[in-house]
Write a protein that holds these residues in place. Structure first.
Motif, PDB file in Angstrom:
ATOM      1  N   MET A  13       4.810   5.649   7.306  1.00 28.03           N
ATOM      2  CA  MET A  13       4.233   4.562   6.519  1.00 28.03           C
ATOM      3  C   MET A  13       3.864   3.395   7.427  1.00 28.03           C
ATOM      4  N   ASP A  14       2.729   2.815   7.191  1.00 26.96           N
ATOM      5  CA  ASP A  14       2.319   1.580   7.835  1.00 26.96           C
ATOM      6  C   ASP A  14       1.394   0.862   6.880  1.00 26.96           C
ATOM      7  N   ARG A  16      -1.713   0.877   6.510  1.00 22.76           N
ATOM      8  CA  ARG A  16      -2.801   1.708   6.006  1.00 22.76           C
ATOM      9  C   ARG A  16      -2.350   2.615   4.876  1.00 22.76           C
ATOM     10  N   THR A  17      -1.089   2.938   4.829  1.00 23.24           N
ATOM     11  CA  THR A  17      -0.635   3.949   3.886  1.00 23.24           C
ATOM     12  C   THR A  17      -0.232   3.367   2.538  1.00 23.24           C
ATOM     13  N   THR A  18      -0.659   2.156   2.239  1.00 20.51           N
ATOM     14  CA  THR A  18      -0.413   1.617   0.915  1.00 20.51           C
ATOM     15  C   THR A  18      -1.703   1.556   0.104  1.00 20.51           C
ATOM     16  N   ASP A  19      -2.787   2.055   0.631  1.00 21.56           N
ATOM     17  CA  ASP A  19      -4.069   2.056  -0.049  1.00 21.56           C
ATOM     18  C   ASP A  19      -4.150   3.285  -0.953  1.00 21.56           C
ATOM     19  N   SER A  20      -4.256   3.052  -2.246  1.00 20.17           N
ATOM     20  CA  SER A  20      -4.366   4.173  -3.181  1.00 20.17           C
ATOM     21  C   SER A  20      -5.728   4.168  -3.882  1.00 20.17           C
ATOM     22  N   THR A  21      -6.736   3.719  -3.154  1.00 22.02           N
ATOM     23  CA  THR A  21      -8.093   3.708  -3.685  1.00 22.02           C
ATOM     24  C   THR A  21      -8.780   5.020  -3.347  1.00 22.02           C
ATOM     25  N   LEU A  22      -9.370   5.625  -4.365  1.00 27.48           N
ATOM     26  CA  LEU A  22     -10.106   6.862  -4.129  1.00 27.48           C
ATOM     27  C   LEU A  22     -11.449   6.566  -3.471  1.00 27.48           C
ATOM     28  N   ALA A  23     -11.929   7.525  -2.698  1.00 23.34           N
ATOM     29  CA  ALA A  23     -13.283   7.444  -2.152  1.00 23.34           C
ATOM     30  C   ALA A  23     -14.257   7.476  -3.333  1.00 23.34           C
ATOM     31  N   CYS A  98       4.089  26.532  -0.040  1.00 19.93           N
ATOM     32  CA  CYS A  98       5.480  26.409   0.401  1.00 19.93           C
ATOM     33  C   CYS A  98       5.767  24.912   0.483  1.00 19.93           C
ATOM     34  N   GLY A  99       6.989  24.545   0.786  1.00 22.61           N
ATOM     35  CA  GLY A  99       7.345  23.129   0.788  1.00 22.61           C
ATOM     36  C   GLY A  99       6.587  22.295   1.799  1.00 22.61           C
ATOM     37  N   SER A 100       6.628  22.695   3.067  1.00 25.14           N
ATOM     38  CA  SER A 100       5.976  21.876   4.097  1.00 25.14           C
ATOM     39  C   SER A 100       4.464  21.949   4.015  1.00 25.14           C
ATOM     40  N   CYS A 101       3.909  23.115   3.674  1.00 27.10           N
ATOM     41  CA  CYS A 101       2.447  23.208   3.624  1.00 27.10           C
ATOM     42  C   CYS A 101       1.884  22.511   2.399  1.00 27.10           C
ATOM     43  N   SER A 102       2.612  22.477   1.287  1.00 32.02           N
ATOM     44  CA  SER A 102       2.122  21.731   0.125  1.00 32.02           C
ATOM     45  C   SER A 102       2.136  20.243   0.419  1.00 32.02           C
ATOM     46  N   ALA A 103       3.177  19.768   1.076  1.00 32.48           N
ATOM     47  CA  ALA A 103       3.237  18.350   1.455  1.00 32.48           C
ATOM     48  C   ALA A 103       2.096  18.009   2.411  1.00 32.48           C
ATOM     49  N   ALA A 104       1.861  18.851   3.394  1.00 31.96           N
ATOM     50  CA  ALA A 104       0.789  18.591   4.356  1.00 31.96           C
ATOM     51  C   ALA A 104      -0.589  18.673   3.706  1.00 31.96           C
ATOM     52  N   THR A 105      -0.770  19.580   2.757  1.00 28.04           N
ATOM     53  CA  THR A 105      -2.054  19.707   2.057  1.00 28.04           C
ATOM     54  C   THR A 105      -2.362  18.432   1.278  1.00 28.04           C
ATOM     55  N   VAL A 106      -1.360  17.879   0.617  1.00 33.13           N
ATOM     56  CA  VAL A 106      -1.549  16.621  -0.111  1.00 33.13           C
ATOM     57  C   VAL A 106      -1.779  15.480   0.879  1.00 33.13           C
ATOM     58  N   ALA A 107      -1.027  15.443   1.964  1.00 36.75           N
ATOM     59  CA  ALA A 107      -1.242  14.398   2.984  1.00 36.75           C
ATOM     60  C   ALA A 107      -2.674  14.464   3.512  1.00 36.75           C
ATOM     61  N   ASP A 108      -3.197  15.671   3.721  1.00 33.47           N
ATOM     62  CA  ASP A 108      -4.583  15.820   4.174  1.00 33.47           C
ATOM     63  C   ASP A 108      -5.540  15.193   3.172  1.00 33.47           C
ATOM     64  N   GLY A 109      -5.334  15.465   1.901  1.00 34.73           N
ATOM     65  CA  GLY A 109      -6.195  14.890   0.873  1.00 34.73           C
ATOM     66  C   GLY A 109      -6.182  13.379   0.893  1.00 34.73           C
ATOM     67  N   VAL A 110      -5.006  12.805   1.034  1.00 31.46           N
ATOM     68  CA  VAL A 110      -4.878  11.345   1.093  1.00 31.46           C
ATOM     69  C   VAL A 110      -5.615  10.805   2.319  1.00 31.46           C
ATOM     70  N   GLY A 136       3.714  10.213  -2.922  1.00 31.19           N
ATOM     71  CA  GLY A 136       4.507   8.988  -2.973  1.00 31.19           C
ATOM     72  C   GLY A 136       4.847   8.454  -1.596  1.00 31.19           C
ATOM     73  N   VAL A 137       5.246   9.335  -0.702  1.00 24.56           N
ATOM     74  CA  VAL A 137       5.579   8.936   0.672  1.00 24.56           C
ATOM     75  C   VAL A 137       4.360   8.329   1.357  1.00 24.56           C
ATOM     76  N   GLN A 138       3.181   8.845   1.044  1.00 23.11           N
ATOM     77  CA  GLN A 138       1.949   8.353   1.645  1.00 23.11           C
ATOM     78  C   GLN A 138       1.457   7.065   0.987  1.00 23.11           C
ATOM     79  N   GLY A 139       2.206   6.546   0.022  1.00 26.47           N
ATOM     80  CA  GLY A 139       1.809   5.308  -0.638  1.00 26.47           C
ATOM     81  C   GLY A 139       0.710   5.508  -1.657  1.00 26.47           C
ATOM     82  N   PHE A 140       0.569   6.735  -2.165  1.00 25.45           N
ATOM     83  CA  PHE A 140      -0.488   7.075  -3.109  1.00 25.45           C
ATOM     84  C   PHE A 140       0.133   7.916  -4.228  1.00 25.45           C
ATOM     85  N   PRO A 141       1.097   7.341  -4.966  1.00 28.23           N
ATOM     86  CA  PRO A 141       1.855   8.144  -5.934  1.00 28.23           C
ATOM     87  C   PRO A 141       1.020   8.769  -7.045  1.00 28.23           C
TER      88      PRO A 141
END
Length: 179
Positions: A13-14, A16-23, A98-110, A136-141
Motif C-alpha cells: 500500500m502507498d 497510489r493504492t487508495t484510488d478506487s476510480t474506474l478507468a 487458486c488462492g495466490s493466482c486469484s489475488a494476483a488476477t484481481v491485483a492485475d485488474g486494479v 481490499g488490500v489494494q485500496g479498491f474494496p
C-alpha cells in the motif's frame, strides 16, 4: 540512542493504492483492441481466447492480443503492464483458480484500471473471497471482478467454450458495454 526503524507495509500500500476510480468505460467494443492477459494457469488461454472470439463475433471487438505473465501468483510486471496499456483499449485477465493466482488476477485488474484501461479480472467462484480480499488490500474494496464456475483447469474444450459464453454478459457489464 538508536535511530527509529522504518516500518515497511507488506501489502504494498502507498498513496497510489487508495484510488478506487474506474478507468473510463468504452460504451462499445466496436473496433477496440482487447488485451488478454494469461497468468499461465491451465485453460487460461483457452478461456480468454473463447471470450475474445465471442466479443468479436457478437459485439464487433477488434483484434485480440494475447500476453502471458511470468508467474501466476504475483501481479503483472511493470514493463508488461506498460506494453499492454499502450497497445490495448480494454483488458481481460485470467484465471484466478487458486488462492495466490486469484489475488494476483484481481491485483492485475486494479493496476490496469489505475493505468486508465478498463479491465475484467476473472476468477473461479471458489476463490471469490481471495479476490475480494486482494481488492481490499489494494485500496479498491468495491472492485468488480467476474467469477466463473470452478473448476477451470480440468475442463475440456467444449466446457471452456461454454464457460466463456456464460461469462460474456458479465464481461460486457464490467466494461460498461450495452449487450
Amino acid at each position: 540512542m538508536t535511530a527509529p526503524e522504518t516500518l515497511l507495509d507488506p501489502t504494498g500500500m502507498d498513496e497510489r493504492t487508495t484510488d478506487s476510480t474506474l478507468a473510463p468505460r468504452p460504451g462499445t467494443l466496436r473496433g477496440l483492441t482487447v488485451g488478454l492477459l494469461d497468468n499461465t494457469k491451465a485453460n487460461a488461454t483457452a478461456l480468454l481466447e473463447n471470450i475474445a472470439q465471442e466479443l468479436r463475433r457478437e459485439h464487433g471487438a477488434g483484434e485480440a492480443r494475447l500476453y502471458t505473465k511470468d508467474y501466476f501468483g504475483t501481479p503483472v510486471k511493470q514493463e508488461l503492464l506498460e506494453q499492454i496499456t499502450e497497445e490495448c483499449d480494454v483488458v481481460i485477465t485470467a484465471v484466478g483458480d487458486c488462492g495466490s493466482c486469484s489475488a494476483a488476477t484481481v491485483a492485475d485488474g486494479v493496476l490496469f484500471e489505475r493505468a486508465g484501461v478498463p479491465t475484467v479480472s476473472i476468477c473461479s467462484d471458489s476463490f471469490l473471497m481471495s479476490g475480494s480480499a486482494m481488492a481490499g488490500v489494494q485500496g479498491f474494496p468495491g472492485f468488480d471482478f467476474l467469477t466463473v464456475k470452478h473448476p477451470v483447469a480440468s475442463l475440456d474444450a467444449e466446457q471452456i467454450h461454454q464457460r466463456a459464453v456464460d461469462a460474456v454478459p458479465d464481461v460486457l457489464r464490467i466494461l460498461g458495454v450495452e449487450a
